[in-house]
Write a protein that holds these residues in place. Structure first.
Motif, short mmCIF file in Angstrom:
data_model
loop_
_atom_site.label_atom_id
_atom_site.label_comp_id
_atom_site.label_asym_id
_atom_site.label_seq_id
_atom_site.Cartn_x
_atom_site.Cartn_y
_atom_site.Cartn_z
N GLY A 243 0.83 -1.20 0.00
CA GLY A 243 0.00 0.00 0.00
C GLY A 243 0.86 1.25 0.00
N GLY A 244 0.22 2.42 -0.04
CA GLY A 244 1.01 3.65 0.02
C GLY A 244 0.31 4.92 -0.41
N TRP A 245 -1.00 4.93 -0.41
CA TRP A 245 -1.79 6.12 -0.75
C TRP A 245 -1.57 6.51 -2.21
CZ3 TRP A 245 -6.08 6.94 1.23
CH2 TRP A 245 -6.71 8.17 1.24
N TYR A 246 -1.74 7.78 -2.57
CA TYR A 246 -1.69 8.19 -3.97
C TYR A 246 -1.39 9.68 -4.10
CZ TYR A 246 -6.34 10.15 -3.19
OH TYR A 246 -7.39 10.89 -2.72
N CYS A 247 -1.21 10.13 -5.32
CA CYS A 247 -1.17 11.57 -5.62
C CYS A 247 -2.15 11.80 -6.76
CB CYS A 247 0.23 12.04 -5.98
SG CYS A 247 1.00 11.26 -7.40
N PHE A 248 -2.65 13.03 -6.89
CA PHE A 248 -3.74 13.26 -7.84
C PHE A 248 -3.54 14.47 -8.74
CE2 PHE A 248 -4.75 14.86 -3.65
CZ PHE A 248 -5.03 16.20 -3.89
N ASP A 249 -2.48 15.24 -8.55
CA ASP A 249 -2.18 16.36 -9.44
C ASP A 249 -0.68 16.64 -9.37
OD1 ASP A 249 -1.74 17.81 -7.09
OD2 ASP A 249 -3.67 18.84 -7.18
N SER A 250 -0.22 17.60 -10.14
CA SER A 250 1.22 17.89 -10.19
C SER A 250 1.79 18.22 -8.82
CB SER A 250 1.50 19.05 -11.14
OG SER A 250 1.15 18.71 -12.45
N GLN A 251 1.07 19.04 -8.05
CA GLN A 251 1.57 19.46 -6.75
C GLN A 251 1.69 18.28 -5.78
OE1 GLN A 251 -0.72 22.57 -4.91
NE2 GLN A 251 0.51 22.57 -3.05
#
Length: 160
Positions: A64-72
């Motif tokens: 697991g490890g969550w996510y990112c959703f935009d450039s920032q």
């Protein structure tokens, strides 16, 4: 109940010398050969495997490890959690712990199963969406090859 646990532990320990597990207990890294299967930074995706000769049981573990959703959020993630976006510093072997342990004392139910650990480096929550387009700036991808079947790239992207 404690007596039962002791009996199970003793049984697991008595079976342990009969296994080829003693020879090589670490999981070995294998990078995927398909160049379209990558981590966020373009490094190759991969998996760790420890085969248990004679076992027909398989344990697949998706990290697991969550996510990112935009450039920032992806840039921040890359600076603070690079190991979850790149395979460049993955060790060649991993020692299993907990449910991935090859030690019967630590893992009495699965210690002698074939084990696969799939590191998380795509930031897509193991889901993805659509292929990257020319208009998008950020992408993350997951390709899976399991039991001889290829599941093509699933990508999440953002134009931000």
């Amino acid at each position: 109940m404690d007596n039962f646990v002791v009996q199970i532990k003793n049984l697991a320990q008595s079976l342990y010398p009969c296994s080829a597990q003693k020879l090589d207990q670490d999981m070995k890294l294998h990078f995927l050969k398909n160049l379209s299967v990558t981590c966020n930074d373009g490094s190759p995706a991969g998996y760790y495997i420890k085969e248990s000769k004679g076992s027909k049981r398989w344990l697949l573990f998706l990290e697991g490890g969550w996510y990112c959703f935009d450039s920032q959020t992806c840039e921040s993630r890359y600076e603070t959690m690079r190991r979850l976006m790149s395979s460049t510093k993955w060790p060649l072997t991993r020692t299993g712990r907990g449910i991935l342990s090859p030690q019967p004392e630590e893992n009495p139910h699965w210690w002698n199963a074939n084990m696969v650990f799939i590191p998380y480096c795509s930031s897509d929550v193991w889901s993805g969406a659509t292929p990257k387009t020319d208009q998008s700036k950020t992408q993350w991808c997951l390709n899976v090859f399991l039991f001889g079947q290829y599941y093509p790239c699933v990508v999440a992207w953002s134009s931000e």
